[in-house]
Motif scaffolding. Structure first.
Motif, short mmCIF file in Angstrom:
data_model
loop_
_atom_site.label_atom_id
_atom_site.label_comp_id
_atom_site.label_asym_id
_atom_site.label_seq_id
_atom_site.Cartn_x
_atom_site.Cartn_y
_atom_site.Cartn_z
N ILE A 44 40.53 27.78 53.66
CA ILE A 44 40.13 27.66 52.25
C ILE A 44 41.34 27.67 51.32
CG2 ILE A 44 39.00 28.99 50.42
CD1 ILE A 44 36.66 29.38 52.39
N GLU A 64 42.24 30.75 35.46
CA GLU A 64 43.34 31.65 35.78
C GLU A 64 43.41 32.74 34.73
OE1 GLU A 64 46.28 28.34 37.84
OE2 GLU A 64 46.77 29.15 35.87
N VAL A 103 39.26 41.63 40.95
CA VAL A 103 39.69 41.83 39.56
C VAL A 103 38.71 42.78 38.88
CG1 VAL A 103 40.10 40.74 37.34
CG2 VAL A 103 40.71 39.54 39.44
N TYR A 116 42.84 43.45 32.67
CA TYR A 116 42.38 43.18 34.02
C TYR A 116 43.33 43.80 35.03
CZ TYR A 116 39.14 39.73 32.09
OH TYR A 116 38.13 39.12 31.40
N LYS A 161 41.57 41.52 58.41
CA LYS A 161 42.15 40.64 59.42
C LYS A 161 41.89 39.21 59.01
CE LYS A 161 42.40 44.07 62.97
NZ LYS A 161 41.75 44.73 64.10
N ALA A 169 38.55 37.39 59.00
CA ALA A 169 37.38 37.99 58.34
C ALA A 169 36.92 37.20 57.13
CB ALA A 169 37.70 39.43 57.95
N ILE A 170 35.67 36.79 57.15
CA ILE A 170 35.11 36.04 56.02
C ILE A 170 34.88 36.95 54.82
CG2 ILE A 170 32.76 36.25 56.96
CD1 ILE A 170 33.96 33.21 54.97
N THR A 171 34.67 38.26 55.09
CA THR A 171 34.44 39.19 53.97
C THR A 171 35.68 39.29 53.08
OG1 THR A 171 34.91 40.94 55.54
CG2 THR A 171 32.63 40.62 54.91
N LEU A 184 37.08 36.93 51.85
CA LEU A 184 36.82 35.96 50.80
C LEU A 184 35.62 36.32 49.95
CD1 LEU A 184 37.36 32.58 52.64
CD2 LEU A 184 38.72 33.52 50.77
N THR A 185 34.53 36.77 50.60
CA THR A 185 33.32 37.03 49.82
C THR A 185 33.51 38.24 48.90
OG1 THR A 185 32.39 38.36 51.61
CG2 THR A 185 31.76 36.04 51.54
N SER A 197 36.44 39.02 47.46
CA SER A 197 37.52 38.77 46.50
C SER A 197 37.02 37.95 45.32
CB SER A 197 38.67 38.04 47.17
OG SER A 197 39.13 38.76 48.29
N HIS A 198 37.69 38.12 44.19
CA HIS A 198 37.36 37.29 43.03
C HIS A 198 38.32 36.11 42.90
CE1 HIS A 198 35.65 41.26 41.49
NE2 HIS A 198 34.62 40.47 41.68
N PHE A 233 38.25 32.23 42.08
CA PHE A 233 37.41 31.34 42.92
C PHE A 233 36.31 30.75 42.07
CE2 PHE A 233 38.80 34.00 46.69
CZ PHE A 233 39.59 32.99 47.20
N ILE A 287 39.84 41.69 66.89
CA ILE A 287 38.95 42.10 65.82
C ILE A 287 37.70 42.63 66.52
CG2 ILE A 287 38.18 39.68 65.53
CD1 ILE A 287 37.63 40.35 62.55
N ASP A 321 34.01 42.70 60.78
CA ASP A 321 33.93 41.91 59.56
C ASP A 321 32.64 42.26 58.81
OD1 ASP A 321 34.31 40.02 57.60
OD2 ASP A 321 34.44 38.30 58.94
N PHE A 365 24.82 40.51 50.56
CA PHE A 365 24.84 40.13 49.14
C PHE A 365 23.64 40.74 48.44
CE2 PHE A 365 26.67 36.11 51.09
CZ PHE A 365 27.98 36.46 50.82
N ARG A 407 23.11 37.57 42.95
CA ARG A 407 24.42 36.98 43.21
C ARG A 407 24.32 35.46 43.13
NH1 ARG A 407 29.23 38.82 45.94
NH2 ARG A 407 30.51 37.12 46.71
N LYS A 439 28.69 31.43 45.92
CA LYS A 439 29.93 30.66 45.86
C LYS A 439 30.14 29.97 47.21
CE LYS A 439 32.16 34.45 44.72
NZ LYS A 439 33.18 35.42 44.29
N GLN A 459 32.40 30.33 49.51
CA GLN A 459 32.68 31.19 50.66
C GLN A 459 31.44 31.97 51.08
OE1 GLN A 459 34.33 31.01 47.76
NE2 GLN A 459 35.37 32.93 47.27
N ASP A 460 30.51 32.19 50.15
CA ASP A 460 29.26 32.88 50.50
C ASP A 460 28.43 32.00 51.45
OD1 ASP A 460 30.22 34.66 48.67
OD2 ASP A 460 28.76 34.18 47.11
N LYS A 475 32.33 37.95 37.51
CA LYS A 475 33.37 37.51 36.57
C LYS A 475 32.89 36.36 35.70
CE LYS A 475 36.38 40.08 36.33
NZ LYS A 475 35.40 40.50 35.38
N TYR A 477 48.71 33.96 27.15
CA TYR A 477 47.83 33.02 26.47
C TYR A 477 47.85 33.28 24.97
CZ TYR A 477 45.91 31.72 31.01
OH TYR A 477 45.76 31.26 32.29
#
Lengths: 409, 409
Positions: free
Chosen positions: A313, A337, A360, A367, A375, A378-380, A382-383, A385-386, A409, B143, B148, B156, B160, B163, B165-166, B334, B367
């Motif tokens: 990703i 951003e 965040v 912020y 690791k 791990a998909i988590t 990503l899920t 994270s913001h 994201f 792992i 994970d 979730f 929610r 996204k 990644q979800d 967010k 900004y």
């Protein structure tokens, strides 16, 4: 196969700029109603003035402004009302000094008038006369013909992604159709002997495919269409056949995986076998994302992504999304951003651009970016994270409290 | 009609919370592939562990970690290789002390092993023996099952917005269908004698409708469907008939305009005529947006928006979008808000919440928000802005250099 040195992210992008110059999108003409989120293929100029006539912005009396100069509570100006303008109607009335015409909000200002006295400051004395208790400056209480947008003016530039208010502006000018870039077409292939379609029967030891689904959704978010999607075993010939099929109907092919030793170069071998010029980036100094491959065959762009979802990703965001922007001439419209304060020290890999996932949080009007660790499979990661922060190649890391930019994201 | 006092934004929202409690959405069950941007109707729990087995994260030898303790360049540990694991296959191999099994990245770890030595640190001495030149800690190179995501864990929460990644995570767990909120249905009516459909024949003095197009696109951006759209003359009976028709197939009705004196209360009269409880907010202390009307009839939400596009869009963002969030239990994910430094003094209207359009520029790592001015009827005020700032009721204005929060369009 020639040996290729590892590129930096900037070097890889510079090569893409050259090699992908002729990977281009055609246009399509669509109704404005269908335009939300689409990207303009050409500059759009205003065909008419907006407004198309001097228009009142208040309910009141259109006057020659100078007739009201010096008027006040104690010293009203007396004007003769010569008629009224109806909403949505044109008017042939002409105002001379000493005259006034009633105009509702949005109504057309008669010729000769250059200001509108609000009804609150006018008093009707008899059928034909008003007393005006406030002076108006020229232009007050009205919006001039073409003041919002002038006929012939550049309204939007090529590469603008249309927002909801843009649709409103196009409608306001009577522009019914716009030329937009066709949606970029992307094919996504996941490779790996252990990878299977998530909704097929899973044998013990197999792993459900994440990447075609996550990348599919990501491509969709970026305005692309996914025209082909498959999970392929680590076999050069199978992969080659799938790639040939995929390229037929897409501008971009993305291949993620395989993670086994032998498979690591399969993507490169296959891209090379598809045609000239083949692979031109083989390895990038970034973490995650080192095994990234970028190539070109049959005038299409081909990306080889690592198999780990997080890596795949990130590489998609850094390179494939970059190409999508270039192809659509997307201008520098605000990306998602934000600046944040690092909530912990963040380690970076020397000599590599490092991407660190973060959460965040807003605390006391600022912020905070807190690194999320896990690791790499791990998909988590990503899920949860913001977004992520990008640590430049020559930076040793981020100190707690340092200002960082978070790409959301 | 009862007299209603002007509410603050917070008071109006508090009333909405009470009156709109039963304006609710049903759910629909959709395939995960269709889930991008949809909002979960219920919590989602993991049906299986991810990964479903202890999995290697490197190419190497699965071992009992303690067998390698103390091993190093000068003092290798010698282990007997009792087999190999194939990618995507289960294994019945069991490791006892002194034994090792070759496992590729992503492969299943045999029973009895609790670490993986990377191939780089192992040397094959003969058919059945390896020398290990580095010690591995328990858990290293692998792992764990469920590390994970654990089976039964909350993945979730309801509310929610999914996204990309979800979508990947749901696929990874083999979840094929999810329950999401049906898309909210919105009707949009623009009123005003001077307003005509932008693509119809325009007589001089008429104005092309902006609001149904801009609000339509905005509703779409917020995940809603627009089920009815019309431009109606300033006539109570026509408006009433359109409103009745619109309400039949929507959760929310938005009426913008009319701007003429008599029309100003038409929306309120019509909402009252539709049924109980009718209008419960009539005027809000905000600028723009003072004439905002909020009501309820036939268990549907009805919003009366000012006719000026900028005002209409701000009121839609502040109230209609707020209801859309509530209806979908959208959690505090967010929003697109950034902190910026005001680039000029910004005036606020005392006693009103003031919304000021701004352009955001990035200068030297921060900004800057520069106010965009224009007459309130001007659509370019919106197309040229990147977002707006909200100045609280009791604040007199913003000083140049002050930190402000920008809500991005």
């Amino acid at each position: 196969m020639e040996l290729l040195k590892v590129d930096t992210v900037e070097e890889a992008r510079a090569k893409m700029d050259v090699f992908f110059q002729d990977v281009v999108l055609a246009y399509e003409k669509i109704a404005v109603e269908e335009g939300l989120g689409r990207v303009l293929y050409e500059d759009v100029y205003a065909p008419v003035d907006l407004p198309e006539f001097h228009r009142s912005t208040v309910d009141g009396y259109a006057v020659a402004a100078k007739d009201t100069f010096g008027a006040g509570e104690g010293l009203p100006a007396f004007l003769q009302v010569i008629g009224r303008v109806e909403m949505g109607e044109g008017t042939n009335l002409k105002i001379r000094s000493g005259e006034a015409v009633y105009v509702p909000t949005g109504g057309m200002i008669p010729e000769g008038a250059d200001g509108v006295v609000m009804v609150e400051y006018a008093e009707s004395l008899d059928e034909g006369t008003i007393a005006v208790y406030q002076s108006v400056a020229p232009g007050e209480g009205m919006i001039l013909k073409g003041e919002d947008i002038r006929a012939g003016e550049l309204l939007f530039s090529k590469g603008r992604r249309l927002k909801s208010q843009d649709i409103g502006a196009l409608a306001a000018l009577g522009i019914r159709y716009v030329k937009v870039f066709e949606k970029p077409k992307i094919s996504i292939i996941s490779t790996g002997d252990e990878i299977v379609d998530p909704f097929s029967y899973i044998k013990f030891g197999q792993i459900r495919d994440i990447n075609t689904y996550a990348l599919w959704a990501m491509a969709k978010e970026l305005g692309a269409i996914v025209t082909y999607r498959a999970v392929i075993k680590d076999d050069d010939e199978l992969l080659r056949r799938a790639a040939v099929e995929a390229l037929e109907n897409s501008h971009i092919l993305v291949i993620s995986g395989g993670s086994s030793v032998g498979a690591k170069d399969a993507t490169a071998r296959v891209i090379h076998s598809l045609g000239e010029p083949g692979v031109f980036v083989h390895g990038v100094a970034m973490k995650p994302g080192k095994p990234t491959i970028i190539g070109k065959a049959k005038n299409k762009a081909v990306f080889g992504l690592p198999g780990h979802p997080v890596s795949a990703i990130i590489v998609f965001q850094i390179f494939t999304a970059y190409l999508l922007e270039k192809m659509q001439s997307l201008d520098g419209q605000k990306k998602l951003e934000i600046y944040a304060k690092a909530d912990a020290n963040i380690h970076a890999s020397p000599g590599k651009e490092t991407y660190q996932m973060v959460v965040v949080e807003e605390v006391h009007g600022e912020y905070l970016a807190r690194p999320v660790h896990g690791k790499s499979g791990a998909i988590t990661l990503l899920t949860k994270s913001h977004g992520y922060i990008r640590i430049e190649t020559n930076k040793e890391g981020i100190q707690k409290g340092e200002k960082v930019k978070v790409i959301l994201f």
